[in-house]
Design a protein around this motif. Structure first.
Motif, PDB file in Angstrom:
ATOM      1  N   CYS A 141      -3.895  45.078  16.262  1.00 55.23           N
ATOM      2  CA  CYS A 141      -2.995  45.291  17.400  1.00 55.23           C
ATOM      3  C   CYS A 141      -1.833  44.294  17.328  1.00 55.23           C
ATOM      4  O   CYS A 141      -2.044  43.098  17.167  1.00 55.23           O
ATOM      5  CB  CYS A 141      -3.771  45.099  18.702  1.00 55.23           C
TER       6      CYS A 141
ATOM      7  N   CYS B 161      -2.339  41.779  20.580  1.00 57.58           N
ATOM      8  CA  CYS B 161      -3.440  40.828  20.754  1.00 57.58           C
ATOM      9  C   CYS B 161      -4.187  40.523  19.466  1.00 57.58           C
ATOM     10  O   CYS B 161      -5.032  39.628  19.440  1.00 57.58           O
ATOM     11  CB  CYS B 161      -4.410  41.339  21.828  1.00 57.58           C
TER      12      CYS B 161
ATOM     13  N   CYS C 269      -6.166  50.187  20.573  1.00 58.05           N
ATOM     14  CA  CYS C 269      -6.655  48.839  20.861  1.00 58.05           C
ATOM     15  C   CYS C 269      -7.545  48.893  22.099  1.00 58.05           C
ATOM     16  O   CYS C 269      -7.076  49.270  23.173  1.00 58.05           O
ATOM     17  CB  CYS C 269      -5.496  47.872  21.091  1.00 58.05           C
TER      18      CYS C 269
ATOM     19  N   GLN D 207      -8.734  46.376  23.627  1.00 59.72           N
ATOM     20  CA  GLN D 207      -8.372  45.292  24.549  1.00 59.72           C
ATOM     21  C   GLN D 207      -7.172  45.687  25.427  1.00 59.72           C
ATOM     22  O   GLN D 207      -7.206  45.545  26.637  1.00 59.72           O
ATOM     23  CB  GLN D 207      -8.020  44.025  23.755  1.00 59.72           C
ATOM     24  N   CYS D 208      -6.119  46.183  24.761  1.00 60.84           N
ATOM     25  CA  CYS D 208      -4.877  46.492  25.480  1.00 60.84           C
ATOM     26  C   CYS D 208      -4.859  47.919  26.014  1.00 60.84           C
ATOM     27  O   CYS D 208      -3.954  48.279  26.770  1.00 60.84           O
ATOM     28  CB  CYS D 208      -3.664  46.310  24.564  1.00 60.84           C
TER      29      CYS D 208
HETATM   30 ZN   LIG Z   1      -4.338  44.764  21.742  1.00 58.52          ZN
END
Ligand SMILES: [Zn+2]
Length: 410
Positions: free
Chosen positions: A51, A54, A84, A86-87
């Motif tokens: 990503c 991040c 991603c 996370q995002c």
């Molecule tokens: Zn990310």
């Protein structure tokens, strides 16, 4: 393209060279687009990567097609998409690597778009690009968006550019000429009145006339403009000690700015403005022959530094004569020169071979500001005007290619 069959040319008679050239240019473009497509796809064929925000390993979502606009026309690419966790965002790593992740227009083509848009309005830009490239890269709206984005990016980069610091400073003596030019703004949303914005423009002139002048332009208030000018001089390693004089047409904001940022530097009232004021009053008082004779004597006194005689002549007519138009009355004229008394050092400037007129700043007002921003029907937001001014000054200052090199490197 593989099936292209051309009739051989006849052994005599005219050849339609223009049509042949366009045909082969298009073929060349298509061939180049195919090569680029294969090259870029294979560069993006590997793993989906991480990503960009991040750094988390992306989840592979497989291939997805997208059309890109390039200098070689449309390039169709299959790119690996990643997600991603996370995002919660989907990324095409190849788009990011190409620098074409938002618009689908590659930086190479964006550069050419900006190069034309800094010269002309967005609609003619689109038409000229179509004629010269042989295809229409995007709408005029998109051209405006791209120009605005890079104009803003230039501003950000200039603000981040490092000061000269301890680098050796240039020894060159230079002058700064400052002027204001009005451009039409967007109409007031309440009463639809036309609003005007002032573009503040500084021209930095090499006193020895070897280096080309460079320009700083701003739609901001005087103080912000002053800081921008100061920073532009600093990043170029120009020592404020070598600033010989500030030339301007007499607008109070300019002298205030000069006092603030360049204290102690000689201020000079633009000779042509001074001459114009003198001429207007003379023409209102006398017939042409007498008026011109009086006028020329005053100009000679100014250039010779005979300020005592100059003011005596002005006081004499201020006492004895008056005009029907108070704007050009001898009294007003005297007042104008008394207010600018410390800015009449023409003799000293001429002795030092320094410019005494802001002809250079006024012509800059025309070719930097008016030619592009003051065409009929144009209305500018402050941000839109500043973006084009940034592109234009960057180009005229010889730093346009450098910007794109830095942009590609980033
Ligand atoms: Zn990310």
């Amino acid at each position: 393209m593989k099936n292209l069959r051309l009739e051989p040319l006849q052994s005599e008679g005219p050849i339609d060279a223009g049509a042949e050239e366009e045909l082969f240019r298009d073929l060349g473009r298509q061939a180049a687009a195919e090569v680029l497509s294969r090259r870029w796809e294979s560069a993006g064929a590997g793993s989906v990567g991480r990503c960009p925000d991040c750094g988390t390993q992306l989840r592979d979502l497989g291939l997805r097609g997208k059309r890109f606009q390039t200098l070689c026309g449309t390039v169709q690419l299959q790119r690996r998409m990643g997600y991603c966790n996370q995002c919660h965002a989907t990324t095409a790593t190849l788009d990011e690597r190409l620098g074409a992740n938002d618009t689908g227009i590659t930086p190479g083509l964006q550069r050419v778009i900006c190069r034309v848009a800094l010269e002309m309005a967005y609609e003619p830009t689109k038409a000229l690009l179509k004629d010269t490239l042989g295809f229409s890269p995007c709408s005029s709206r998109e051209i405006e968006r791209i120009a605005n984005r890079h104009g803003k990016e230039i501003e950000i980069r200039l603000e981040m550019s490092s000061p000269a610091g301890k680098r050796p400073r240039a020894k060159k003596v230079y002058c700064v000429a400052i002027d204001g030019t009005m451009i039409p703004g967007l109409p007031d949303p309440k009463d639809h009145r036309l609003i005007w914005h002032e573009v503040k423009l500084a021209t930095v002139i090499d006193a020895s006339d070897i280096d080309a002048p460079f320009y700083v332009a701003s739609t901001e208030k005087a103080e912000a403009f002053g800081l921008k000018l100061w920073r532009a001089l600093d990043t170029r390693g120009m020592d404020p000690k070598n600033l010989a004089q500030v030339i301007a047409d007499g607008a109070p904001w300019i002298w205030n700015l000069a006092d603030l940022h360049f204290p102690g530097v000689t201020q000079l009232l633009d000779f042509y403005h001074a001459a114009e004021h003198l001429h207007q009053t003379a023409a209102a008082l006398w017939p042409e022959g007498i008026a011109n004779a009086w006028w020329h004597r005053r100009l000679e006194q100014l250039k010779a530094g005979e300020l005592g005689n100059f003011f005596a002549a002005l006081k004499l007519i201020a006492k004895r004569r008056t005009t029907s138009d108070p704007a050009v009355s001898p009294e007003r004229l005297l007042q104008y020169f008394e207010e600018n008394r410390k800015r009449l050092g023409y003799a000293e400037a001429l002795n030092r071979n320094l410019p005494i007129g802001s002809g250079v700043v006024e012509s800059a007002g025309r070719h930097i500001v008016q030619q592009r921003l003051k065409q009929s029907g144009m209305r500018w937001s402050l941000a839109g005007a500043q973006a084009i001014l940034n592109l234009r000054t960057r180009h005229r200052n010889g730093q346009f290619e450098q910007y794109w090199e830095n942009y590609a490197a980033a």
